[in-house]
Design a protein around this motif. Structure first.
Motif, PDB file in Angstrom:
ATOM      1  N   SER A 189     -38.421  17.953 -41.933  1.00  0.00           N
ATOM      2  CA  SER A 189     -37.879  16.492 -40.381  1.00  0.00           C
ATOM      3  C   SER A 189     -38.031  17.080 -39.522  1.00  0.00           C
ATOM      4  CB  SER A 189     -36.977  15.869 -40.617  1.00  0.00           C
ATOM      5  OG  SER A 189     -35.230  16.933 -40.518  1.00  0.00           O
ATOM      6  N   ALA A 193     -40.867  15.021 -36.852  1.00  0.00           N
ATOM      7  CA  ALA A 193     -40.327  14.618 -35.901  1.00  0.00           C
ATOM      8  C   ALA A 193     -41.650  14.313 -35.180  1.00  0.00           C
ATOM      9  CB  ALA A 193     -38.805  14.716 -35.650  1.00  0.00           C
TER      10      ALA A 193
ATOM     11  N   ALA B 143     -31.280  10.282 -30.774  1.00  0.00           N
ATOM     12  CA  ALA B 143     -32.378  10.489 -31.743  1.00  0.00           C
ATOM     13  C   ALA B 143     -33.252   8.938 -31.191  1.00  0.00           C
ATOM     14  CB  ALA B 143     -31.886  10.554 -32.741  1.00  0.00           C
ATOM     15  N   ALA B 147     -37.109   8.812 -29.420  1.00  0.00           N
ATOM     16  CA  ALA B 147     -37.979   7.719 -30.552  1.00  0.00           C
ATOM     17  C   ALA B 147     -38.759   7.333 -29.367  1.00  0.00           C
ATOM     18  CB  ALA B 147     -37.720   7.606 -31.501  1.00  0.00           C
TER      19      ALA B 147
END
Lengths: 289, 355
Positions: A189, A193, B143, B147
């Motif tokens: 991942s 990512a 995270a 993003a």
């Protein structure tokens, strides 16, 4: 708290002692004692075993510094170690990557077996089979001339490239194994990512995968570099006249000239140089990992 | 910012049909939950939209641009992974900066944008930390910041709250929703947690065995499920099975249940009715005749579970266990073993085709 911690670690050590003892006993008997004897020899004028008179001397160490040959050979050996290590990275890292991240199941096992195979074959057999391949009129020469329309002459035997080829073949499994282990521990991942953030595969490799697999690269490099610098079998058989390196000179002292004290002294100088190199490199490497 | 259209997308892995002719329109700026049990294809669908995997057939477009063969790094999406997937070799700030830095943005721009993103997720002061020094909830926020800092067209979330404990989850649900509103980004959220889907999203799509079962606003799916699966997967439901009477069903023992919602089915066909547990009234059986047009069933309480603000009664009736949830109003509670009358309006009853 600190006191408690110390007590706990001490009692931890006590209970670990029975587990540590066999290894340390073995190391003491099998390595430390003979090595100590060698340190002792390296300061002697002659071996006491031969019945001749002997005395303590620093001459064996002085010999290294008084003759430029030894230093030249040591530098040549260090360069050999560096080149072999680099080739092992160039060849072994991509293989480890494919094993860890691309192949699955049966095909992974099969390729793994092929990588490990050199480990299981006898070193001398390995080297002599390279000799058959590399010499003039050997397998490589014949095969290439059979395929190519023009005549070429391939005689790599008794050359520096032959030594490199033989050593890389012997040591590349170390690099594959250590890199495989660190690469496999990298979660897929993380790669996904990276790509979801707009990074190309190459950018992900440079910024995520290589930094994270640095411990494997460093471990592999150390496992390869150190023995290659002292290697003598591959240089002697595949290198012939060009294959005179620091390791072959040490070997000569022990098996041909029977000057064990000089051989021992040269060995310890090599050990010291290698330790110094690792010590200098370690802060850099620690930052990289 | 852009809407996402998925049209007739199918994807098989060997003989297994992970996605079977799925079409969904994700509106621009909406918060969309893909809900389904494991193996339903919801993650596969998310990976098609992200571009980690390409569909065998069908079209996917982001902001009107066809992307089904465009690799993930060119799709300009933001994704949050279940395990957060933070780069352990980088600081929090470098993690967030990654997307901007691979794009070759100037250092000054990166620094400001990263700080703004970290402030947005309320981690403005933790930029120098390493991921392993953060708690689960903080990693989650990093995270998210990573993003959204690249200003993606769509935000994809793959069970992002799955690894958090219950209390933190509820906090993060609210937080996630706030951030999504603030930047107004189209968000697609994969979850197997129906409560999460209900509380967070504007629209929900329920998937099962690679097919889209039903999609719509959560209220609509909850109040007007179209299948037994949708009724039972999103929330709790009592299901009665029998023969269709056109506007309801007749149970095998002859009792009629009238349904005020659902499609009109041909009389005589197999059909079922769904009723939510909290829509059913429960009272002691006094034997008085029924004068309303409510659905009425008699049964016996087999179990009561007291949960503070409400109680759940399990009522046995003709071999079926029915579930009734009653708010705690301080009124008398019914004892286990008591004969009771259950009563609910036809408007609370949804007629469903058999299956």
């Amino acid at each position: 708290m600190a006191v408690q911690g110390a007590v706990a670690s001490r009692s931890g050590l006590r209970s670990a002692l029975p587990l540590l003892a066999p290894a340390y006993l073995w190391l003491t008997v099998a390595i430390f004692l003979p090595l100590s004897a060698m340190v002792f020899f390296s300061f002697m004028t002659d071996l006491p075993l031969s019945g001749k008179a002997w005395a303590f001397t620093l001459g064996n160490y002085a010999a290294f510094f008084s003759q430029s040959l030894y230093l030249t050979l040591l530098l040549a050996s260090l360069r050999l170690g560096l080149e072999v290590t680099l080739w092992c990275i160039v060849i072994g890292y991509p293989a480890a990557y494919v094993l860890a991240k691309v192949l699955k199941g049966r095909s992974r096992e099969a390729i793994f077996l092929l990588v490990i195979l050199p480990f299981w074959s006898n070193g001398l057999v390995r080297i002599f089979s390279w000799a058959m391949v590399l010499r003039e009129g050997g397998i490589l020469d014949t095969a290439l001339n059979a395929v190519l329309p023009f005549k070429i002459n391939i005689d790599l035997m008794y050359s520096y490239p032959a030594v490199i080829i033989g050593l890389v073949h012997s040591y590349v499994p170390y690099m594959v194994l250590t890199c495989y282990l660190t690469l496999q521990a990298i979660d897929d991942s993380l790669i996904e990512a990276g790509r979801s953030l707009g990074a190309t595969r190459l950018q992900v490799l440079k910024r995520v995968i290589i930094p994270l697999s640095m411990p494997g690269l460093v471990a592999g490099a150390a496992l390869i570099f150190v023995p290659v610098v002292g290697s003598f079998m591959e240089p002697r058989i595949l290198g012939g006249r060009t294959g005179t390196f620091y390791g072959t000179v040490i070997e000569d002292q022990f098996v041909a000239v029977f000057n064990w004290p000089l051989g021992a002294a040269l060995s310890f100088i090599l050990l010291a140089v290698v330790l110094v190199i690792l010590a200098i490199a370690s802060p850099v490497l620690r930052r990289a990992t | 910012m852009a809407g996402v259209q998925v049209s007739n997308v199918s994807r098989s892995f060997g003989a297994h049909k992970a996605l079977d002719d799925v079409s969904i329109d994700f509106a621009d700026g909406g918060f969309y939950a893909l809900l389904g049990p494991s193996g339903s294809g919801k993650t596969t669908l998310l990976r098609q939209i992200a571009g980690f995997d390409f569909p065998d057939s069908g079209r996917i477009s982001i902001g009107g641009e066809s992307v089904e063969r465009v690799p993930v790094e060119k799709r300009r999406i933001g994704m949050v992974f279940q395990n957060y997937a933070l780069f352990p070799n980088m600081s929090v700030a470098d993690n967030v900066a990654f997307g901007l830095s691979v794009r070759g943005e100037a250092k000054v721009v990166i620094a400001t944008e990263v700080q703004r993103a970290l402030d947005l997720v309320q981690l403005g002061t933790l930029g120098a930390r390493r991921p392993h020094q953060l708690s689960g909830g903080q990693r989650q926020r990093v995270a998210l910041a990573r993003a959204i800092v690249t200003k993606p067209r769509v935000l994809l979330l793959d069970e992002p709250l799955g690894a958090l404990d219950k209390a933190l989850r509820v906090d993060m649900q609210i937080e996630l929703k706030r951030i999504q509103r603030e930047i107004g980004i189209t968000t697609i959220f994969v979850t197997h947690d129906q409560e999460e889907a209900l509380t967070m999203s504007d629209r929900v799509g329920i998937l099962r065995d690679g097919r889209l079962v039903q999609e719509g606003p959560p209220e609509e799916i909850y109040d007007r499920p179209k299948t037994e699966f949708a009724a039972t997967f999103l929330g709790d439901a009592n299901i009665f099975r029998g023969d269709s009477t056109g506007n309801g069903i007749r149970l095998p023992d002859g009792t009629a249940i009238e349904a005020g919602a659902g499609p009109t089915l041909a009389a005589g066909a197999k059909a079922s009715c769904a009723v939510r547990p909290e829509r059913i009234g429960i009272a002691t059986d006094t034997g008085a005749p029924d004068t309303t047009n409510d659905n009425v069933l008699k049964g016996q309480v087999s179990k009561r579970i007291f949960a503070g603000n409400n109680s759940t009664y399990f009522v046995e009736r003709a071999g079926q266990t029915l579930k009734v949830i009653v708010q705690n109003t301080g009124a008398d509670r019914l004892a286990e073993g008591q004969e009771v009358v259950l009563r609910w309006s036809p408007e609370s009853t949804v007629l469903l085709p058999a299956g």
